[in-house]
Design an enzyme around this catalytic site. Structure first.
Site, short mmCIF file in Angstrom:
data_model
loop_
_atom_site.label_atom_id
_atom_site.label_comp_id
_atom_site.label_asym_id
_atom_site.label_seq_id
_atom_site.Cartn_x
_atom_site.Cartn_y
_atom_site.Cartn_z
N GLY A 1 -7.47 5.98 -17.00
CA GLY A 1 -8.67 6.82 -16.93
C GLY A 1 -9.48 6.63 -15.67
O GLY A 1 -10.68 6.91 -15.64
N SER B 1 -15.77 6.30 -11.86
CA SER B 1 -15.19 6.25 -13.21
C SER B 1 -15.60 4.97 -13.94
O SER B 1 -15.53 3.87 -13.37
CB SER B 1 -13.66 6.27 -13.13
OG SER B 1 -13.20 7.47 -12.57
N ASP C 1 0.07 10.68 -17.49
CA ASP C 1 -0.64 11.77 -18.16
C ASP C 1 -0.48 11.48 -19.65
O ASP C 1 0.65 11.44 -20.16
CB ASP C 1 0.01 13.10 -17.78
CG ASP C 1 -0.69 14.29 -18.43
OD1 ASP C 1 -1.23 14.12 -19.55
OD2 ASP C 1 -0.69 15.38 -17.83
N VAL C 2 -1.60 11.25 -20.34
CA VAL C 2 -1.51 10.79 -21.74
C VAL C 2 -1.03 11.88 -22.70
O VAL C 2 -0.84 11.61 -23.88
CB VAL C 2 -2.85 10.19 -22.24
CG1 VAL C 2 -3.19 8.92 -21.47
CG2 VAL C 2 -3.97 11.21 -22.17
N ALA D 1 -11.82 18.05 -21.89
CA ALA D 1 -12.00 19.28 -22.68
C ALA D 1 -11.98 20.45 -21.72
O ALA D 1 -12.32 20.29 -20.53
CB ALA D 1 -13.32 19.24 -23.44
N TYR E 1 -22.19 19.33 -25.38
CA TYR E 1 -21.17 18.29 -25.53
C TYR E 1 -20.06 18.79 -26.47
O TYR E 1 -18.89 18.42 -26.34
CB TYR E 1 -21.80 16.98 -26.04
CG TYR E 1 -20.94 15.77 -25.77
CD1 TYR E 1 -20.64 15.38 -24.46
CD2 TYR E 1 -20.42 15.01 -26.81
CE1 TYR E 1 -19.84 14.27 -24.22
CE2 TYR E 1 -19.63 13.90 -26.57
CZ TYR E 1 -19.34 13.54 -25.27
OH TYR E 1 -18.54 12.45 -25.03
N LYS F 1 -14.80 12.68 -29.97
CA LYS F 1 -15.29 11.29 -30.00
C LYS F 1 -15.42 10.77 -31.43
O LYS F 1 -15.22 9.58 -31.69
CB LYS F 1 -16.63 11.17 -29.26
CG LYS F 1 -16.53 11.39 -27.75
CD LYS F 1 -15.56 10.46 -27.08
CE LYS F 1 -15.68 10.48 -25.57
NZ LYS F 1 -14.57 9.79 -24.90
N THR G 1 -20.51 10.94 -13.81
CA THR G 1 -19.13 10.78 -13.35
C THR G 1 -18.49 12.16 -13.26
O THR G 1 -19.12 13.16 -13.59
CB THR G 1 -18.32 9.93 -14.35
OG1 THR G 1 -18.32 10.63 -15.61
CG2 THR G 1 -18.90 8.55 -14.54
N LEU G 2 -17.20 12.18 -12.85
CA LEU G 2 -16.49 13.45 -12.76
C LEU G 2 -16.45 14.15 -14.12
O LEU G 2 -16.74 15.35 -14.22
CB LEU G 2 -15.07 13.17 -12.26
CG LEU G 2 -14.25 14.35 -11.78
CD1 LEU G 2 -14.94 15.03 -10.61
CD2 LEU G 2 -12.85 13.88 -11.36
P1 NAP Z 1 -14.00 10.16 -15.27
O1 NAP Z 1 -14.18 9.29 -14.11
O2 NAP Z 1 -13.82 11.62 -14.99
O3 NAP Z 1 -12.82 9.60 -16.16
C1 NAP Z 1 -12.13 10.40 -17.12
C2 NAP Z 1 -10.69 10.18 -16.87
O4 NAP Z 1 -9.84 10.79 -17.87
C3 NAP Z 1 -10.25 10.77 -15.53
O5 NAP Z 1 -9.55 9.81 -14.80
C4 NAP Z 1 -9.39 11.91 -15.98
O6 NAP Z 1 -8.48 12.37 -15.01
C5 NAP Z 1 -8.72 11.27 -17.16
N1 NAP Z 1 -7.88 12.22 -17.86
C6 NAP Z 1 -8.15 13.49 -18.22
N2 NAP Z 1 -7.05 14.04 -18.77
C7 NAP Z 1 -6.08 13.08 -18.75
C8 NAP Z 1 -4.73 13.04 -19.15
N3 NAP Z 1 -4.11 14.10 -19.70
N4 NAP Z 1 -4.03 11.90 -18.94
C9 NAP Z 1 -4.59 10.81 -18.37
N5 NAP Z 1 -5.88 10.80 -17.98
C10 NAP Z 1 -6.61 11.92 -18.16
O7 NAP Z 1 -15.26 10.07 -16.25
P2 NAP Z 1 -15.89 8.87 -17.09
O8 NAP Z 1 -17.25 9.34 -17.43
O9 NAP Z 1 -15.71 7.59 -16.40
O10 NAP Z 1 -15.04 8.90 -18.43
C11 NAP Z 1 -14.35 7.77 -18.95
C12 NAP Z 1 -14.57 7.71 -20.44
O11 NAP Z 1 -15.92 7.38 -20.70
C13 NAP Z 1 -14.30 9.01 -21.17
O12 NAP Z 1 -13.70 8.75 -22.42
C14 NAP Z 1 -15.70 9.54 -21.36
O13 NAP Z 1 -15.78 10.46 -22.44
C15 NAP Z 1 -16.42 8.26 -21.68
N6 NAP Z 1 -17.87 8.31 -21.60
C16 NAP Z 1 -18.47 8.79 -20.50
C17 NAP Z 1 -19.86 8.84 -20.45
C18 NAP Z 1 -20.58 9.42 -19.26
O14 NAP Z 1 -21.73 9.81 -19.39
N7 NAP Z 1 -19.95 9.49 -18.11
C19 NAP Z 1 -20.62 8.38 -21.53
C20 NAP Z 1 -19.96 7.86 -22.63
C21 NAP Z 1 -18.59 7.83 -22.66
P3 NAP Z 1 -8.80 13.85 -14.35
O15 NAP Z 1 -9.98 13.67 -13.48
O16 NAP Z 1 -7.55 14.19 -13.65
O17 NAP Z 1 -9.07 14.81 -15.49
#
Ligand code: NAP
Length: 259
Positions: free
Chosen positions: A15, A21, A66-67, A97, A159, A166, A197-198
């Site tokens: 991830g 990230s 790719d999961v 999503a 969301y 989630k 984040t992204l």
């Molecule tokens: P992020 O940097 O965009 O990380 C999300 C990751 O999931 C990216 O590397 C993305 O790759 C990857 N991903 C998407 N589809 C995938 C697939 N088919 N196979 C493998 N990887 C895949 O954002 P983040 O905020 O750090 O998110 C990490 C986790 O934290 C997520 O579960 C998110 O829901 C959770 N979270 C985030 C927040 C927040 O506010 N940021 C708060 C609570 C929880 P791509 O960029 O290629 O899609």
């Protein structure tokens, strides 16, 4: 200097998209704490990014994953087995999503959008845990950690389907914890407050959510990657040895507020 609690441990981090990230913050902290890491990237688009970041780690295993592809997950676990002979922890930070499902009314969620969000963001934890467990068992147990958000229980604007995913993810944490506990494998989640984040940039109106946390969270601030990584080291390492099936809130206390 405090002792490195993950020294000699091997971790898989899924991830990482870029330096913002949450999975990267955890990877960097785990490496600084002595862990050897395998870090995956989702596709060619992210390979360069992840390779550049991972260059800061000591001798990482870097692989595509790719999961949604069983073959990718099989290959990563086989590569970890060949290189390290086992696995001690897994950090699952993959979520996705369809963009339109994070902007239009929830009631318009398509069957395809529901399937994609649940597959990438929730089923992938089960699929990875199934492959990681035998590698962990060989090392006497392990720790699996995923990342979730309060949108699983409460409604946040836009969301939407990610909240449903989630909720499924958090339920999966509990079922996995129950099944894997006898094999000394712990399964937990960190429910992080919002971080830019992204993935977050896909949620329409995300800045508004950040502002609400600044105003109402008991600590009167948002959290960052380092806050999440600190809690992650606790859950991944020996200090968290009796904790499993837990969703640990790392959100400045926002979740306790009624208003
Ligand atoms: P992020 O940097 O965009 O990380 C999300 C990751 O999931 C990216 O590397 C993305 O790759 C990857 N991903 C998407 N589809 C995938 C697939 N088919 N196979 C493998 N990887 C895949 O954002 P983040 O905020 O750090 O998110 C990490 C986790 O934290 C997520 O579960 C998110 O829901 C959770 N979270 C985030 C927040 C927040 O506010 N940021 C708060 C609570 C929880 P791509 O960029 O290629 O899609």
């Amino acid at each position: 200097m405090s002792a490195q609690t993950l020294a000699g441990k091997v971790g898989l981090v899924v991830g990482v998209a870029n330096k913002r990230s949450l999975a990267w913050a955890i990877a960097a902290a785990a490496a600084a704490d002595g862990a050897s890491l395998a870090v995956t990237y989702q596709g060619d688009r992210l390979e360069e990014n992840v390779r550049e970041l991972a260059a800061a780690l000591p001798d990482p295993l870097i692989a595509p994953c790719d999961v949604t592809r069983d073959g990718d997950m099989d290959a990563v676990c086989a590569a970890i087995d060949a290189r390290f002979g086992g696995l001690d922890f897994l950090v699952h930070g993959a979520a996705y999503a369809l963009r339109e499902d994070l902007a239009r009314p929830f009631i318009e969620t398509s069957r395809e959008g529901f399937g994609v969000a649940l597959d990438v963001s929730a089923y992938s934890l089960i699929a990875l845990a199934r492959r990681a467990a035998p590698l962990m068992e060989r090392r006497g147990g392990g720790s699996i950690l995923t990342l979730t958000y309060l949108g699983s229980q409460r409604v946040f604007p836009n969301y939407n389907i990610m909240g449903v995913a989630k909720a499924a993810l958090e339920a999966s944490v509990r079922y996995l914890a129950s099944e894997l506990g006898p094999r000394q494998i712990r399964v937990n989640a960190i429910s992080a407050g919002p971080v830019k984040t992204l993935a977050a940039s896909g949620v329409a109106g995300f800045s508004g959510i950040l502002q609400v946390y600044r105003e109402r969270a008991p600590l009167r601030r948002t959290v960052d990657g380092a806050d999440v990584a600190g809690a992650a080291l606790f859950l991944l390492g020996p200090a968290g040895r009796a904790v499993t099936g837990e969703v640990l809130m790392v959100d400045g206390g926002f979740h306790v507020m009624g208003q």
